[in-house]
Write a protein that holds these residues in place. Structure first.
Motif, PDB file in Angstrom:
ATOM      1  N   TYR A  37       0.830  -1.262   0.172  1.00 25.07           N
ATOM      2  CA  TYR A  37      -0.033   0.132  -0.024  1.00 25.07           C
ATOM      3  C   TYR A  37       0.863   1.324   0.258  1.00 25.07           C
ATOM      4  O   TYR A  37       2.172   0.877   0.183  1.00 25.07           O
ATOM      5  CB  TYR A  37      -0.906   0.050   1.115  1.00 25.07           C
ATOM      6  CG  TYR A  37      -1.640  -1.312   1.482  1.00 25.07           C
ATOM      7  CD1 TYR A  37      -1.057  -2.370   2.041  1.00 25.07           C
ATOM      8  CD2 TYR A  37      -2.990  -1.279   1.121  1.00 25.07           C
ATOM      9  CE1 TYR A  37      -1.951  -3.548   2.239  1.00 25.07           C
ATOM     10  CE2 TYR A  37      -3.988  -2.453   1.178  1.00 25.07           C
ATOM     11  CZ  TYR A  37      -3.126  -3.497   1.745  1.00 25.07           C
ATOM     12  OH  TYR A  37      -4.071  -4.668   1.935  1.00 25.07           O
ATOM     13  N   ARG A  45      -4.384   6.642   2.058  1.00 22.35           N
ATOM     14  CA  ARG A  45      -3.588   5.254   1.601  1.00 22.35           C
ATOM     15  C   ARG A  45      -4.180   4.690   0.664  1.00 22.35           C
ATOM     16  O   ARG A  45      -5.632   4.462   0.697  1.00 22.35           O
ATOM     17  CB  ARG A  45      -3.353   4.740   2.716  1.00 22.35           C
ATOM     18  CG  ARG A  45      -2.459   3.316   2.745  1.00 22.35           C
ATOM     19  CD  ARG A  45      -1.538   2.949   4.070  1.00 22.35           C
ATOM     20  NE  ARG A  45      -2.289   3.294   5.166  1.00 22.35           N
ATOM     21  CZ  ARG A  45      -1.866   3.380   6.573  1.00 22.35           C
ATOM     22  NH1 ARG A  45      -0.363   3.262   6.544  1.00 22.35           N
ATOM     23  NH2 ARG A  45      -2.728   3.503   7.456  1.00 22.35           N
ATOM     24  N   TYR A  94       3.989   0.694   2.312  1.00 23.73           N
ATOM     25  CA  TYR A  94       3.639  -0.086   3.817  1.00 23.73           C
ATOM     26  C   TYR A  94       3.469  -1.538   3.069  1.00 23.73           C
ATOM     27  O   TYR A  94       2.665  -1.458   2.091  1.00 23.73           O
ATOM     28  CB  TYR A  94       2.482   0.342   4.474  1.00 23.73           C
ATOM     29  CG  TYR A  94       2.816   1.892   4.815  1.00 23.73           C
ATOM     30  CD1 TYR A  94       2.434   2.936   4.027  1.00 23.73           C
ATOM     31  CD2 TYR A  94       3.127   1.978   6.430  1.00 23.73           C
ATOM     32  CE1 TYR A  94       2.301   4.270   4.668  1.00 23.73           C
ATOM     33  CE2 TYR A  94       3.264   3.395   6.689  1.00 23.73           C
ATOM     34  CZ  TYR A  94       2.929   4.322   6.146  1.00 23.73           C
ATOM     35  OH  TYR A  94       2.833   5.715   6.426  1.00 23.73           O
ATOM     36  N   ASN A  96       1.199  -4.988   4.528  1.00 29.64           N
ATOM     37  CA  ASN A  96       0.227  -5.478   5.264  1.00 29.64           C
ATOM     38  C   ASN A  96      -0.561  -6.657   4.647  1.00 29.64           C
ATOM     39  O   ASN A  96      -0.209  -7.101   3.517  1.00 29.64           O
ATOM     40  CB  ASN A  96      -0.948  -4.425   5.614  1.00 29.64           C
ATOM     41  CG  ASN A  96      -1.362  -4.308   7.067  1.00 29.64           C
ATOM     42  OD1 ASN A  96      -1.730  -5.485   7.398  1.00 29.64           O
ATOM     43  ND2 ASN A  96      -1.701  -3.400   7.554  1.00 29.64           N
ATOM     44  N   LEU A 100      -6.857  -6.526   4.068  1.00 28.04           N
ATOM     45  CA  LEU A 100      -6.718  -6.067   5.546  1.00 28.04           C
ATOM     46  C   LEU A 100      -7.587  -6.590   6.508  1.00 28.04           C
ATOM     47  O   LEU A 100      -8.865  -6.985   6.288  1.00 28.04           O
ATOM     48  CB  LEU A 100      -6.865  -4.342   5.508  1.00 28.04           C
ATOM     49  CG  LEU A 100      -6.032  -3.767   4.606  1.00 28.04           C
ATOM     50  CD1 LEU A 100      -6.433  -2.153   4.918  1.00 28.04           C
ATOM     51  CD2 LEU A 100      -4.542  -3.811   5.001  1.00 28.04           C
ATOM     52  N   ASP A 103      -6.476  -2.485  11.598  1.00 19.04           N
ATOM     53  CA  ASP A 103      -5.569  -1.329  11.437  1.00 19.04           C
ATOM     54  C   ASP A 103      -4.326  -1.509  12.352  1.00 19.04           C
ATOM     55  O   ASP A 103      -3.168  -0.676  12.260  1.00 19.04           O
ATOM     56  CB  ASP A 103      -6.335  -0.093  11.792  1.00 19.04           C
ATOM     57  CG  ASP A 103      -7.059   0.284  10.649  1.00 19.04           C
ATOM     58  OD1 ASP A 103      -8.131   0.964  10.978  1.00 19.04           O
ATOM     59  OD2 ASP A 103      -6.777  -0.029   9.571  1.00 19.04           O
ATOM     60  N   TRP A 106      -0.065  -1.935  10.860  1.00 17.89           N
ATOM     61  CA  TRP A 106       0.591  -1.090  10.008  1.00 17.89           C
ATOM     62  C   TRP A 106       1.884  -0.763  10.732  1.00 17.89           C
ATOM     63  O   TRP A 106       2.112  -0.724  11.769  1.00 17.89           O
ATOM     64  CB  TRP A 106      -0.024   0.184   9.658  1.00 17.89           C
ATOM     65  CG  TRP A 106      -1.350   0.111   9.111  1.00 17.89           C
ATOM     66  CD1 TRP A 106      -2.540   0.329   9.479  1.00 17.89           C
ATOM     67  CD2 TRP A 106      -1.343   0.064   7.719  1.00 17.89           C
ATOM     68  NE1 TRP A 106      -3.594   0.193   8.562  1.00 17.89           N
ATOM     69  CE2 TRP A 106      -2.859  -0.019   7.366  1.00 17.89           C
ATOM     70  CE3 TRP A 106      -0.709  -0.349   6.420  1.00 17.89           C
ATOM     71  CZ2 TRP A 106      -3.507  -0.465   5.878  1.00 17.89           C
ATOM     72  CZ3 TRP A 106      -0.957  -0.623   5.323  1.00 17.89           C
ATOM     73  CH2 TRP A 106      -2.378  -0.633   4.981  1.00 17.89           C
ATOM     74  N   GLY A 109       6.656   1.756   7.427  1.00 24.45           N
ATOM     75  CA  GLY A 109       6.854   2.011   6.082  1.00 24.45           C
ATOM     76  C   GLY A 109       8.075   2.621   5.620  1.00 24.45           C
ATOM     77  O   GLY A 109       9.022   2.555   6.344  1.00 24.45           O
TER      78      GLY A 109
END
Length: 116
Positions: A37, A45, A94, A96, A100, A103, A106, A109
């Protein structure tokens, strides 16, 4: 608790290449799909590329044909090879889960800067 650590960003001229790496902790790496991402200043994002547990890949239209996502289950690592970089690719990248699952995963990055 899974943690993602991204690396490989940097400054590159337009048309250049970078290879990003994402090291993931945990013993169940191989059963998950992962994605890259990115977020540019002042923008939301956005998803860039994904790879399933079976190594099926898909890409955002904006990077299709230029970026390649891959994974190495033995190293718990996901890669993003970025070729023919454009100024509009500049962002913090990033990795992940994909899709997803929350949250809380994360990482910090890695910054990609593309000079024109």
């Amino acid at each position: 608790q899974v943690q993602f650590v991204e690396s490989g960003g940097g400054l590159v001229q337009a048309g250049g290449s970078l290879r990003l790496s994402c090291a993931a902790s945990g013993s169940t790496f191989s059963i998950y799909g992962f994605g890259w991402y990115r977020q540019a200043p002042g923008k939301q994002r956005e998803w860039v590329a994904g790879i399933s547990s079976g190594a099926r890949t898909n890409y955002a239209d904006s990077v299709k044909g230029r970026f390649t996502i891959s994974r190495d289950n033995a190293k718990n690592t996901v890669y993003l090879q970025m070729n023919s970089l454009k100024p509009e690719d500049a962002a913090k990248y990033y990795c992940n889960f994909s899709p997803l699952i929350g949250d809380e995963y994360w990482g910090q990055g890695t910054q990609v800067t593309v000079s024109s």
